[in-house]
Every structure is written in C-alpha cells, then in structure tokens.
Motif scaffolding. Structure first.
Motif, PDB file in Angstrom:
ATOM      1  N   MET A 102       0.854  -1.175   0.000  1.00  0.00           N
ATOM      2  CA  MET A 102       0.000   0.000   0.000  1.00  0.00           C
ATOM      3  C   MET A 102       0.901   1.241   0.000  1.00  0.00           C
ATOM      4  N   LEU A 103       0.547   2.179  -0.836  1.00  0.00           N
ATOM      5  CA  LEU A 103       1.240   3.453  -0.933  1.00  0.00           C
ATOM      6  C   LEU A 103       0.361   4.535  -0.322  1.00  0.00           C
ATOM      7  N   ILE A 104       0.934   5.379   0.524  1.00  0.00           N
ATOM      8  CA  ILE A 104       0.225   6.548   1.017  1.00  0.00           C
ATOM      9  C   ILE A 104       0.882   7.752   0.362  1.00  0.00           C
ATOM     10  N   ARG A 105       0.051   8.522  -0.339  1.00  0.00           N
ATOM     11  CA  ARG A 105       0.578   9.671  -1.071  1.00  0.00           C
ATOM     12  C   ARG A 105      -0.373  10.853  -0.945  1.00  0.00           C
ATOM     13  N   GLU A 106       0.153  12.022  -1.298  1.00  0.00           N
ATOM     14  CA  GLU A 106      -0.641  13.242  -1.293  1.00  0.00           C
ATOM     15  C   GLU A 106      -1.866  13.053  -2.191  1.00  0.00           C
ATOM     16  N   ALA A 107      -3.026  13.463  -1.718  1.00  0.00           N
ATOM     17  CA  ALA A 107      -4.242  13.395  -2.526  1.00  0.00           C
ATOM     18  C   ALA A 107      -4.278  14.580  -3.480  1.00  0.00           C
ATOM     19  N   THR A 108      -4.879  14.370  -4.627  1.00  0.00           N
ATOM     20  CA  THR A 108      -5.103  15.447  -5.587  1.00  0.00           C
ATOM     21  C   THR A 108      -6.591  15.509  -5.895  1.00  0.00           C
ATOM     22  N   ILE A 109      -6.985  16.566  -6.549  1.00  0.00           N
ATOM     23  CA  ILE A 109      -8.393  16.713  -6.933  1.00  0.00           C
ATOM     24  C   ILE A 109      -8.834  15.552  -7.815  1.00  0.00           C
ATOM     25  N   SER A 110      -7.914  14.965  -8.545  1.00  0.00           N
ATOM     26  CA  SER A 110      -8.274  13.830  -9.410  1.00  0.00           C
ATOM     27  C   SER A 110      -8.573  12.566  -8.608  1.00  0.00           C
ATOM     28  N   ASP A 111      -8.246  12.539  -7.317  1.00  0.00           N
ATOM     29  CA  ASP A 111      -8.593  11.403  -6.455  1.00  0.00           C
ATOM     30  C   ASP A 111     -10.019  11.490  -5.934  1.00  0.00           C
ATOM     31  N   TRP A 112     -10.632  12.675  -5.999  1.00  0.00           N
ATOM     32  CA  TRP A 112     -11.949  12.851  -5.407  1.00  0.00           C
ATOM     33  C   TRP A 112     -12.991  11.883  -5.964  1.00  0.00           C
ATOM     34  N   PRO A 113     -13.046  11.612  -7.269  1.00  0.00           N
ATOM     35  CA  PRO A 113     -14.039  10.647  -7.754  1.00  0.00           C
ATOM     36  C   PRO A 113     -13.896   9.250  -7.132  1.00  0.00           C
ATOM     37  N   ALA A 114     -12.699   8.882  -6.704  1.00  0.00           N
ATOM     38  CA  ALA A 114     -12.504   7.594  -6.027  1.00  0.00           C
ATOM     39  C   ALA A 114     -12.835   7.683  -4.538  1.00  0.00           C
ATOM     40  N   ILE A 115     -12.631   8.849  -3.950  1.00  0.00           N
ATOM     41  CA  ILE A 115     -12.916   9.040  -2.524  1.00  0.00           C
ATOM     42  C   ILE A 115     -14.413   9.211  -2.276  1.00  0.00           C
ATOM     43  N   TRP A 116     -15.080   9.990  -3.124  1.00  0.00           N
ATOM     44  CA  TRP A 116     -16.468  10.377  -2.881  1.00  0.00           C
ATOM     45  C   TRP A 116     -17.409   9.207  -2.609  1.00  0.00           C
ATOM     46  N   PRO A 117     -17.370   8.103  -3.357  1.00  0.00           N
ATOM     47  CA  PRO A 117     -18.354   7.038  -3.075  1.00  0.00           C
ATOM     48  C   PRO A 117     -18.274   6.507  -1.642  1.00  0.00           C
ATOM     49  N   PHE A 118     -17.083   6.221  -1.137  1.00  0.00           N
ATOM     50  CA  PHE A 118     -17.027   5.704   0.236  1.00  0.00           C
ATOM     51  C   PHE A 118     -17.177   6.826   1.264  1.00  0.00           C
ATOM     52  N   PHE A 119     -16.717   8.025   0.943  1.00  0.00           N
ATOM     53  CA  PHE A 119     -16.962   9.178   1.810  1.00  0.00           C
ATOM     54  C   PHE A 119     -18.471   9.345   2.014  1.00  0.00           C
ATOM     55  N   HIS A 120     -19.202   9.358   0.906  1.00  0.00           N
ATOM     56  CA  HIS A 120     -20.661   9.526   0.967  1.00  0.00           C
ATOM     57  C   HIS A 120     -21.320   8.395   1.746  1.00  0.00           C
ATOM     58  N   GLU A 121     -20.900   7.172   1.489  1.00  0.00           N
ATOM     59  CA  GLU A 121     -21.462   6.015   2.197  1.00  0.00           C
ATOM     60  C   GLU A 121     -21.258   6.139   3.708  1.00  0.00           C
ATOM     61  N   ILE A 122     -20.060   6.522   4.118  1.00  0.00           N
ATOM     62  CA  ILE A 122     -19.743   6.638   5.543  1.00  0.00           C
ATOM     63  C   ILE A 122     -20.530   7.772   6.190  1.00  0.00           C
ATOM     64  N   VAL A 123     -20.543   8.933   5.539  1.00  0.00           N
ATOM     65  CA  VAL A 123     -21.246  10.092   6.110  1.00  0.00           C
ATOM     66  C   VAL A 123     -22.752   9.847   6.155  1.00  0.00           C
ATOM     67  N   ALA A 124     -23.321   9.319   5.070  1.00  0.00           N
ATOM     68  CA  ALA A 124     -24.767   9.083   5.012  1.00  0.00           C
ATOM     69  C   ALA A 124     -25.218   8.051   6.046  1.00  0.00           C
ATOM     70  N   ALA A 125     -24.342   7.117   6.421  1.00  0.00           N
ATOM     71  CA  ALA A 125     -24.694   6.123   7.447  1.00  0.00           C
ATOM     72  C   ALA A 125     -24.890   6.795   8.800  1.00  0.00           C
TER      73      ALA A 125
END
Length: 162
Positions: free
Chosen positions: A1-24
């Motif tokens: 696993m690599l941990i790296r600086e996030a960019t705006i282009s990562d948001w489409p990959a983050i949003w689905p699980f972000f939304h799932e977690i927050v909406a729960a």
C-alpha cells in the motif's frame, strides 16, 4: 500500500465511500445529506493542512486521511486528523497505516500532540486503533452524538503526545 498526497483527481474515487460513511451517520458529525461539492471542499483542505490517500498496488484508493491544526493561534501546536477507509477494505490495516502516517506527519511538522475532538464511543474499532497507537480518552461528552441505531451516545476527546 502506498500513502501519497491526494489530488483533486482522487476525489471521484474518494467520494463514493466518503458519501457512504457520512450518510450512514454512525461516525462523523457531518450533515447526513452532505453533497459532493461541499464534501470535496471540506475534505480536500489546502496547505498547510494535508490530505493523503492510501492506494493499493492496482491503483485502488482504499482510504484517505485529512491532517490539520486542531486550533489556531496559541493552540496551533496541537494537530488533528480524520480518517475514512472504504468499507470494502476495512480490517486490512488501511486505517492503522493512515493513522501512523498522520502521527509521523504531525511529529515531523513540529506539533507537540494530536487531539481528536469527537470520536464516537460506539466506533469501537476506531477507539481501539487509536488506543493501540498511544491515544488516551481525556473525557467523554455524554450524549454528544445522535447515533442512528444506538440513540444518544458519547463522543470522546482523545489525545496523544508526540
């Protein structure tokens, strides 16, 4: 696993699980109906704060962490962080790696301690992880969180010296 600086282009990959977690509504104090645009502005903070992603060998974003000062001015020597792990990758060390990364970041950046302001007491996995990495519960705000399954539960303030 690599941990790296996030960019705006990562948001489409983050949003689905972000939304799932927050909406729960079980772990974050964010509005349950938080929209994608506002969520992106809240999560993808600007420097000197920092956002990273944990990425699998195949490029899949498995989790993310946001690091920042906990307070301004004379309290700016205390760091804070928030974490979201895609539930499909839970239990595989992603959260531990992200948490350790933020501790190292805070120490290197010269912070004296880290403080989490609102760890929901029923989030036993997170509480256990944080304790295993040296955080202690300083206090609990009784009924500080309205959990969708458990009703009003406490939120811990957790702290770790660096």
């Amino acid at each position: 696993m690599l941990i790296r600086e996030a960019t705006i282009s990562d948001w489409p990959a983050i949003w689905p699980f972000f939304h799932e977690i927050v909406a729960a509504g079980e772990t974050f104090t964010y509005p349950l109906d938080l929209g994608e645009e506002d969520a992106g502005e809240w999560w993808l903070v600007k420097s000197p704060s920092r956002v990273v992603v944990a990425v699998a060998d195949d490029g899949t974003v498995q989790g993310t962490a946001k690091m920042n000062r906990n307070h301004m001015g004379n309290g700016s020597h205390i760091a804070s962080a928030s974490y979201m792990v895609d539930p499909r990758h839970a239990g595989r060390g992603v959260g531990r790696a992200l948490c350790q990364y933020t501790i190292d970041w805070a120490r290197t950046a010269g912070f004296r301690a880290m403080q989490f302001n609102a760890v929901v007491e029923t989030n036993v996995a997170a509480v256990g992880l944080y304790r295993s990495l040296g955080f202690e519960v300083l206090g609990t705000l009784p009924e500080g969180f309205n959990h969708p399954k458990h009703g009003f539960v406490g939120v811990h303030i957790m702290h770790r010296p660096l």
